[in-house]
Design an enzyme around this catalytic site. Structure first.
Site, PDB file in Angstrom:
ATOM      1  N   ARG A 138       0.850  -1.196   0.000  1.00 43.02           N
ATOM      2  CA  ARG A 138       0.000   0.000   0.000  1.00 43.02           C
ATOM      3  C   ARG A 138       0.887   1.248   0.000  1.00 43.02           C
ATOM      4  O   ARG A 138       1.541   1.544   0.993  1.00 43.02           O
ATOM      5  CB  ARG A 138      -0.938   0.022   1.209  1.00 43.02           C
ATOM      6  CG  ARG A 138      -1.768   1.302   1.287  1.00 43.02           C
ATOM      7  CD  ARG A 138      -2.967   1.212   2.221  1.00 43.02           C
ATOM      8  NE  ARG A 138      -2.640   1.095   3.615  1.00 43.02           N
ATOM      9  CZ  ARG A 138      -3.522   1.221   4.612  1.00 43.02           C
ATOM     10  NH1 ARG A 138      -4.805   1.441   4.327  1.00 43.02           N
ATOM     11  NH2 ARG A 138      -3.150   1.079   5.862  1.00 43.02           N
ATOM     12  N   ASP A 184      -3.697   2.865  14.234  1.00 41.59           N
ATOM     13  CA  ASP A 184      -2.905   3.510  13.193  1.00 41.59           C
ATOM     14  C   ASP A 184      -3.508   4.875  12.925  1.00 41.59           C
ATOM     15  O   ASP A 184      -4.348   5.365  13.700  1.00 41.59           O
ATOM     16  CB  ASP A 184      -2.805   2.643  11.944  1.00 41.59           C
ATOM     17  CG  ASP A 184      -4.138   2.466  11.219  1.00 41.59           C
ATOM     18  OD1 ASP A 184      -5.137   3.108  11.622  1.00 41.59           O
ATOM     19  OD2 ASP A 184      -4.178   1.702  10.243  1.00 41.59           O
TER      20      ASP A 184
END
Length: 521
Positions: A161, A442
């Site tokens: 990603r 996160d």
């Protein structure tokens, strides 16, 4: 190191210099020159759409692309090698130990994340590229603390990603302008590894984050075609799975698959960023004030509509419908609490597989087997593309239904402050993946906390006992919680405190904390 008009504003180790070799830099320059004007135009269009929403606008399915949604014959790409069965995907930053453990975890795939779980220090980004290059070539084995970390014979399939379109890479500039963080991450990984991956029977596979419009997917598709032509591999070798993690994107899912169709590997329910986007996009509308973050579960109406429509859309077009992240961590030295936590993971994955998902995300190797057991029992084949979810009839208003059972509590305010301080403090210190209260947090979860605090203050929301949530109240809690942040230096906590206070006092909350704090790394 520099080539004409391109400059790297930091020192490099020998491994990093290999990654940033002149041929690789030439490729980055080629990407920048070809696509930076389009990226900037698309980012400007985001601001225009946000202004429309701030002034009372709404979202719906696009009338100009109705013909794409109505055309029944087109399909996304067939699954690439290694991507037919994705029942459990583990995610994490491309740190060397994490890469080995994730590839060895027993999960079908590993998404190495340069975005929400990586603090983008230059060393984290470039060393992450070194680690992935070494893993692909089976040269990553190392010893640490007397323990050998070595890849198993058949590790998980690797996906990467890159950062979203909105993020810059300020340490590398071309003619004085920063490169795109997306193209920096994508370009280095693709340039060094695409041909090697193909030789080994796989390919360059990506997760594409934070998109808000199908034209942003078209840009990725153009990047893919340009890159494949650049190194002379067939078009369609790349695969991209798009995270549907913004509320505008949910109204354009078919269009996004269509734009990427030769390269599409499906869509993913990026649940935490989606909640953040839901609040942010309707930030000026008091009807969208949500209760405590813990109340906004996958079963509330707007989240359930989103999941059902995503699965239906993907299977209609023959691509994977991936479930969301279970961020729950194992709890050591407390069997009862650990059993309860793992039961929640099981229930989450059971809901997903029964809904029709083709796979799911987990954050810790200890939860891989739980997710595998659920999907193995309820999904005996490699996927559920055959499950067309004909029962789903989602109306636009269901996707933006702000009705969520629950209340705002003082404990919820404090939990948001605590999580945002701990994460932002860790992020500026170079750690983007932080365990907090037995959850792996996160940037996405920190963003929910930040945006909710601003939303509650801006709209003068009240707690369940009638207390008005003011900037002064939140500021007091920030000072109190700032004394309790574990494992983060005082100056970094100070940066986090100042930032969070500036946010709750702002006329409008800013777009992304990762953009705001980049200069503080």
């Amino acid at each position: 190191m520099s080539i004409p008009v391109l400059k790297i504003h930091t020192q490099l180790t020998s491994d990093q210099a290999f990654i940033l070799s002149p041929p690789a830099l030439n490729f980055l320059v080629a990407l920048h020159r070809a696509f930076e004007p389009t990226r900037q135009a698309l980012l400007a269009a985001r601001k225009t759409r946000q202004a429309e929403l701030d002034n009372g606008g709404t979202l719906t399915f696009l009338p100009e692309t109705k013909h794409i949604r109505d055309e029944a014959s087109w399909r996304g790409a067939k699954p690439a090698p290694g991507l037919q069965d994705r029942r459990v995907e583990i995610t994490g930053p491309p740190e060397r130990k994490m890469v080995v453990n994730a590839l060895n975890s027993g999960a079908k795939t590993f998404m190495a994340d340069f975005e929400d779980s990586t603090s983008p220090t230059f060393s984290n980004l470039v060393n992450g590229q070194v680690n992935l290059r070494d893993a692909i070539r089976r040269q990553i084995d190392f010893e640490l603390g007397g323990k050998l970390y070595a890849l198993v014979q058949n590790p998980a399939v690797l996906l990467v990603r890159p950062r979203g379109w909105h993020l810059d890479e300020p340490r590398v500039t071309y003619e004085g302008s920063p490169l795109s963080g997306s193209l920096f991450d994508f370009g280095l990984y693709f340039f060094h590894n695409a041909e090697e991956l193909v030789k080994r029977g796989a390919g360059p596979y990506f997760y594409l984050p934070k998109m808000e419009h199908h034209l942003e997917a078209r840009l990725w598709n153009d990047v893919f075609n340009f890159s494949q032509d650049y190194i002379r591999i067939p078009r369609g070798t790349i695969r991209g799975t798009v995270l549907i993690e913004t509320i505008p994107a949910v109204f354009q899912m078919e269009e996004i698959i269509y734009e990427l169709r030769e390269h599409s590997a499906g869509l993913n329910c990026g649940r935490w960023d989606y909640i953040f986007s839901f609040i942010k996009k309707f930030r000026t509308n008091s009807k969208f004030v949500l209760p405590d973050r813990s109340s906004v579960t996958m079963t509330v109406p707007f989240m359930q509509a989103y999941v059902n429509l995503l699965i239906q859309t993907c299977h209609k077009r023959g691509v994977a419908a991936m479930g969301g992240m279970s961020a729950t961590l194992p709890i050591k030295n407390d069997k009862v609490a650990n059993d309860q936590a793992m039961a929640k993971v099981y229930e989450d994955k059971l809901r997903e597989v029964k809904a029709g998902h083709d796979g799911t995300w987990i954050a810790h190797p200890a939860t891989v087997q739980i997710a595998l057991d659920v999907f193995n029992e309820y999904m005996p084949g490699p996927n559920q593309y055959y499950n067309y979810r004909a029962d789903v009839k989602v109306k636009p208003e269901e996707l933006i239904n702000p009705q969520v059972p629950g209340t705002i509590t003082l404990g919820g305010v404090r939990a948001n402050v605590s999580a945002a301080l701990a994460y932002c403090g860790a992020w500026v210190s170079g750690n983007g993946c932080v365990p907090i209260a037995n959850m792996m947090e996160d940037a996405a979860t920190a963003e929910i906390a930040r945006m909710q605090l601003w939303h509650w203050v801006h709209h003068k929301a009240t707690t369940e006992d009638g207390q008005v949530i003011t900037a002064e109240l939140v500021g007091k809690i920030i000072d109190e919680e700032g004394e309790k942040v574990p494992g983060v230096k005082a100056d970094q906590v100070g940066i986090a405190k100042d930032y969070l206070k500036s946010q709750v006092n702002a006329k409008l909350a800013s777009e992304f904390l990762t953009s705001d704090l980049m200069a503080k790394l």
